[in-house]
Design a protein around this motif. Sequence first.
Motif, PDB file in Angstrom:
ATOM      1  N   LEU A 185       6.182  -6.907  22.384  1.00 36.49           N
ATOM      2  CA  LEU A 185       6.679  -7.425  22.286  1.00 36.49           C
ATOM      3  C   LEU A 185       6.875  -7.522  24.082  1.00 36.49           C
ATOM      4  CD1 LEU A 185       9.928  -7.728  22.278  1.00 36.49           C
ATOM      5  CD2 LEU A 185      10.065  -5.147  22.137  1.00 36.49           C
ATOM      6  N   GLU A 186       5.868  -7.021  25.297  1.00 33.08           N
ATOM      7  CA  GLU A 186       5.978  -6.788  26.368  1.00 33.08           C
ATOM      8  C   GLU A 186       5.118  -8.282  26.977  1.00 33.08           C
ATOM      9  OE1 GLU A 186       3.810  -3.583  28.434  1.00 33.08           O
ATOM     10  OE2 GLU A 186       4.638  -2.194  27.663  1.00 33.08           O
ATOM     11  N   SER A 187       4.395  -8.933  26.010  1.00 36.70           N
ATOM     12  CA  SER A 187       3.847  -9.421  26.258  1.00 36.70           C
ATOM     13  C   SER A 187       4.788 -11.248  25.769  1.00 36.70           C
ATOM     14  CB  SER A 187       2.332 -10.260  25.822  1.00 36.70           C
ATOM     15  OG  SER A 187       1.987 -11.537  25.265  1.00 36.70           O
ATOM     16  N   PHE A 188       5.306 -10.334  24.051  1.00 38.52           N
ATOM     17  CA  PHE A 188       6.665 -12.118  24.081  1.00 38.52           C
ATOM     18  C   PHE A 188       7.880 -12.188  24.851  1.00 38.52           C
ATOM     19  CE2 PHE A 188      10.355 -13.872  22.332  1.00 38.52           C
ATOM     20  CZ  PHE A 188       9.647 -14.673  21.257  1.00 38.52           C
ATOM     21  N   LEU A 189       8.096 -11.329  25.603  1.00 32.94           N
ATOM     22  CA  LEU A 189       9.559 -11.128  27.025  1.00 32.94           C
ATOM     23  C   LEU A 189       8.798 -11.808  28.090  1.00 32.94           C
ATOM     24  CD1 LEU A 189      11.172  -7.644  25.878  1.00 32.94           C
ATOM     25  CD2 LEU A 189      11.415  -9.776  24.819  1.00 32.94           C
ATOM     26  N   LYS A 190       7.231 -10.973  28.635  1.00 38.02           N
ATOM     27  CA  LYS A 190       7.534 -11.916  29.742  1.00 38.02           C
ATOM     28  C   LYS A 190       7.553 -13.224  29.806  1.00 38.02           C
ATOM     29  CE  LYS A 190       2.883 -11.332  32.827  1.00 38.02           C
ATOM     30  NZ  LYS A 190       1.673 -10.712  33.242  1.00 38.02           N
TER      31      LYS A 190
END
Length: 631
Positions: A185-190
Motif C-alpha cells: 500500500l505504501e508503494s501504491f500511494l507513493k
Amino acid sequence: MFTLDSITMRLGGHVILERATVAVPPKARVGLVGRNGAGKSSLLKMIAGIYEPDEGRIGAPSGTRIGYLKQDAPGGSATPFETVLATAEERAALLDEADTATDPHRIAEIHERLNAIDAHTAPSRAARILAGLGFPEDAQHRPLDEFSGGWRMRVALGALLFSEPDLLLLDEPSNHLDLEAALWLESFLKAYPASLIVVSHERDMLNTVASHIVHVDNGKTTLYAGNYDQFERQRRERQAQDAAMRTKQEAKRKKLEAYVDRWRYKAHTARQAQSRLKALQRMAPAAEVFDDASLVFDFPSPKEVKPPLLMLEDVAVGYVPETPVLSSIDLRIDPDDRIALVGRNGNGKTTLARALAGQLRLMDGRIKASGKLSVGYFAQHQIEELVSEHTPLQHMERLLSDAKPGEVRRHLARFGFSGDKVSVRVSALSGGERARLSLALVTRDAPHILILDEPTNHLDVDAREALVQALAGFGGAVIVVSHDRHLLSLIADRLLLVDGGTAREFDGTLEDYRDSVLSAARSKKGNGQDGKQMPKAPVPKVDRKEKRKAAAEARERTKPLRKRVSQAEADMKSLTVKRDAIDTKLVEATSSEARDLMKQRGQLNREIDEAEAHWLEASEAIETAMVDVDA
C-alpha cells in the motif's frame, strides 16, 4: 488547490475544530496527524461531505471526485474481483452500450473513450490491487460472505484505490493489513497520480507517502512541507521557540505586575499603571507543551534466569486434530532476544504466538522452558474483554489479590494510571488507554518473555514512540507481531518468517525483507501471477541449532559489554537533555550569562563525546564477537 477556510465544527456539544484554516497544494499527498481525539477522523468525514461545518467553508476545484473509505464492509455473493471491477462505472456503461450501439460514429466514440480511460487493462489492474492486498487468485473469485470482516474491508480499500478519485481520503488504511500488504500500500500511494489525504499513525507510511503534513492540535490545523520526520523536526523547533517565548513573556509579565502593584494607587502614576494593567490583561499565554499521561509505558524488568528461556524442538501446533497449522518448528529464545514474526495474515503468526504463550497444546514435538519462566501475552481481543463497568484499579486488584494496595497502584502508575485515573470506568477510557491498561495487566508479574500481537492499533504516533522506548528498556525477551515497520525496525533484531506451514529464521534485516516483498510484488505485476507466494527464507548453510547455541554463548560473554552500551546510551541521553536546556537559556541570556552557559555547554559536549566513544567501543566489541559466531 484544496482549502479549509475558517472551519469550526462541533460534535456532541464539544468544539472539535475552531476556525481551522489550511490550503493544500494541487496533487499533494497529505498526512493528517495529531493526538487521538484531536479531530482527524471528523475532519476527514467533513471533507468527504458526511459532516457539515458549523462555520467556514471547504473549497475544491469544480468537478472534483472525492473517494472516502467507509467503515461498512461489503458482503453478499459477489466476489472481491467483481466488487473492485464494479467501481469502474463508466467502463461498464460504455461496454454495455457498445454491445447494442448501431451508429458507426457512436461506436467509434465509445471505443475512443474506452481507450482513453484504459478500460481494457482494468481487469488486470483490479487483480493486481487485490493481489497486493493479500488476495491470491483463487480467493479473488470466492464470494465475499466467505471472508471475515477484516478481509472484506481490504476489498473495500481495493475498490476505492481502483476507482482513482481526484481526492483520495483514507482513515487508518493499514489497520486491517499485515506488514506485507502495508508495504504494498505504501508503494501504491507513493505513486498515486492525484491528491490524497491519509490519517495514519504509521510513521514509516507517513515518511514514505506524504509530501505534506497537516497537524491537528487544539482545534487548529497547521500545514508543514515534507514527510513526518521533517514535520517532527519543525515541530520541535517550534516548541523550543515557544518555550523561549514563555520564558521571555513571564519575565515581562512579572515586570509589569511589579510596576502596577507599586504605582496603581498613586495619583501621578495611576494613568501609566492602568495602561500597563491593560497590557498585562491582553498578554495571551504562549503555547505550552504539557506532560501527557497517555505516553507512559514502563515495563517491569524480570528477575534473571539462565538461557535459554524456551526451546522448541520439531513442534507442531493447530486447532483441528491431526491438521496442524504449523509444523517442524525449531526455535530457541534467549533473555535478550527481540523477535518479529513476519508473514502474510492467515499464515499462522498468531497461532505461533499463542503456542509460545502456552495457550495451545502441542500436536507434536516438545517445548523446554525454564522452571521459573513467566510469559506475558498481549492480543487485541483482551482489550475488548475488559469489564466496561470496572476501573483500572479493580482490574488490577483482581489479578494481584495478594499484593498490597501500594504495589497495585505503583504498577498502574507505570502505565499512566495514577490519582483519580485509577478509578475511572473502562467505558470512559479511550482506545489507547484501554491498550495501556491491557499491557499493565499482562505485565503485572514482570514476565521474562513479552509477546505482543499488534500492540499499536489503538496508539497514536507519540504513544507508539513511547512504547518503542519502553520496549528498548525492557529486561526480558520480546516477540512482536505488527504491521508498524517503524516499531519493528527499532525493536527487532531477529525475523521469524511464518510461511508455508512452518516458521524459520529470515536471514536478513527488516529492510531486506521489505525489499524481497516489494521485489516479489513487482515480478508478479510483470508476469501476471496472483501474489500468493511469499519470499522464502534462505536455506541455512550451517547447522541452525549449533549456530543458535554459539550465538547464545556469545551473548552471554558480551553481557558486560551490553551493560556498558546501555549505560553509555543513558549518559548520552541525560547529557543531551542538559545541553538542550542550556541552548534554550542562551536565547535570552545576557553577555555575562552567555559566557558561563557556553562554558557549561562545552563541558557537556566533551562529556557527550566521551560517552559516545564508550558506546562505540563497546558496540564494536559486541559486533566483532557476534560476527565471529556468524562467520
